[in-house]
Design an enzyme around this catalytic site. Sequence first.
Site, PDB file in Angstrom:
ATOM      1  N   PRO A 135       0.966  -1.558   0.447  1.00  0.00           N
ATOM      2  CA  PRO A 135       0.280   0.156  -0.206  1.00  0.00           C
ATOM      3  C   PRO A 135       0.706   0.987  -0.086  1.00  0.00           C
ATOM      4  O   PRO A 135       0.426   2.679  -0.610  1.00  0.00           O
ATOM      5  CB  PRO A 135      -0.690  -0.037   0.654  1.00  0.00           C
ATOM      6  CG  PRO A 135      -0.575  -1.180   1.492  1.00  0.00           C
ATOM      7  CD  PRO A 135       0.528  -2.084   1.401  1.00  0.00           C
ATOM      8  N   GLY A 140       2.402   2.061  -3.793  1.00  0.00           N
ATOM      9  CA  GLY A 140       0.682   1.689  -4.140  1.00  0.00           C
ATOM     10  C   GLY A 140       0.194   3.609  -4.522  1.00  0.00           C
ATOM     11  O   GLY A 140       0.058   4.201  -5.540  1.00  0.00           O
ATOM     12  N   GLU A 170      -2.419  -3.720  -7.269  1.00  0.00           N
ATOM     13  CA  GLU A 170      -2.926  -4.926  -6.624  1.00  0.00           C
ATOM     14  C   GLU A 170      -1.975  -5.041  -5.155  1.00  0.00           C
ATOM     15  O   GLU A 170      -0.902  -5.449  -5.420  1.00  0.00           O
ATOM     16  CB  GLU A 170      -2.943  -6.262  -7.664  1.00  0.00           C
ATOM     17  CG  GLU A 170      -3.848  -6.489  -8.399  1.00  0.00           C
ATOM     18  CD  GLU A 170      -5.021  -6.333  -7.899  1.00  0.00           C
ATOM     19  OE1 GLU A 170      -5.300  -7.337  -6.976  1.00  0.00           O
ATOM     20  OE2 GLU A 170      -5.857  -6.291  -8.588  1.00  0.00           O
ATOM     21  N   CYS A 210      -0.083 -12.445  -0.840  1.00  0.00           N
ATOM     22  CA  CYS A 210      -0.476 -10.936  -0.416  1.00  0.00           C
ATOM     23  C   CYS A 210      -2.345 -11.240   0.374  1.00  0.00           C
ATOM     24  O   CYS A 210      -3.093 -10.644   0.998  1.00  0.00           O
ATOM     25  CB  CYS A 210      -0.917  -9.866  -1.244  1.00  0.00           C
ATOM     26  SG  CYS A 210      -1.619 -10.460  -2.787  1.00  0.00           S
TER      27      CYS A 210
END
Length: 480
Positions: free
Chosen positions: A190, A193, A210, A248
């Site tokens: 994250p 991301g 993702e 993940c």
Amino acid sequence: MAELQESLAELRQTFKSGKTRSVAWRKNQLRAILDLIRDKEEVIFEALHQDLGKHPVEAYRDEVGVVKKSATHSLSNVEKWMAPKKAPIPLLFFPAKGEVLPEPLGLVLILASWNFPLSLALDPLIGAISAGNAVVLKPSEHAPACSSFLAKTLPLYLDNDAIKVIEGGADVSEQLLQHKWDKIFFTGSPRVGGLIMTAAAKHLTPVTLELGGKCPAILDSLENLPDIKAAIKRIVGGKWGACNGQACIGIDYILVEDKLKSTLIESLKRTIHKFYGENPQNSDSIARAVNKHHFERLRNLLKDPRVAASIVHGGSLDEEKLFIEPTLLLNPPLDADVMGEEIFGPLLPIITLENIQESIDFINSRPKPLAIYAFTKDETFKRQIVAETSSGSVTFNDVLVQFLCDTLPFGGVGQSGFGRYHGKFSFDTFSHEKAVLQRSFFPEIEPRYPPWNGFKLKFIRLAYNFDYLGLLLLLLGLKR
């Protein structure tokens, strides 16, 4: 930078030529990927063992087999996927016809992750190719053997005018993100991301992220578990059998009723011993930490004295071999880092509750996970979990298998990401659905034009209410 700009210009020119749009080109590239994984299977196994210590069985199950399945599925369906689809048109538009035409987005960037360095690079690439795009693939530098393999081997099989592999570290990723793309597909954390989204926003580039998240497994009471042995095997296999927890969608923690904790812990210990032997460090069936940085991160999670005190099994480490033993933690503090961040490793917290129904509130009090796993035969409880929680996916009585199902979308929600792929969903992710409407010049609907009057207002009101009989009567002067 100059070399990169030259490569991107070449790729854009290739896409502009229309070469990648043909069904023949798409199928040829998909066949080439199948040829690659068939010809280079042993080389792939060796690269995955070098980077992560994966056994060939695990490497085939989670990497080679995934790519083969995905490419075969796309090859069988791509012609159907790319065909225009008729759209129903309201009678008011008569005579007219409409269709939805999937078209490639253009030049796309795929940033792959290191934990499944082959499948998480080639699976999105299959979707981008199926949709007819030109592609830059950036493998993860944290899996150097696999990155080198992709960089050296893909150009021997795929169209290098339309598909390029660019290696490098974070500095190369930063350079890539300075450019304008028609789509960015990222698999990773994250934190990164967020950086991808910030860079993409400068060019209004659409992104698919993702990401990860703390995926819980809910273990219901014994009366609602028809086969607890099977449930424990699936939990152990899903936690430590998929890159040793570096997945993940791997189980991050277990929620269980307090009265079942002893049974659970003993069952987990027996199954770990059965799968990986008395000393898992000597087993060739369990992967290792990807590098020293991630090993240190995991070791630091255990350095918290409160977390160390919660260890009920395992906990040994070997820095030289980057190995951490499968470790069970019973009720570590909820404010500890091990419960605040995605573990991404072989540590498994067990959180006890008075009643398993409390698991829903526990999950909802935290960021939305990529996956929820629940072991139960209670259909009411199943419906509650689906209706009252939010996650990328929910899987009952198994773990990880949803990733292998091409007919289900794979993706996250909230902090676990957004966008989806696998199968047709990959094709859609890398396509734009263009609406095409064709009308005749006759008849002309005059009430759509000024000057306005009461008659035209009535006409438009009836049209928007799909009152075609009323429209006919109005035109015949029989309705006022």
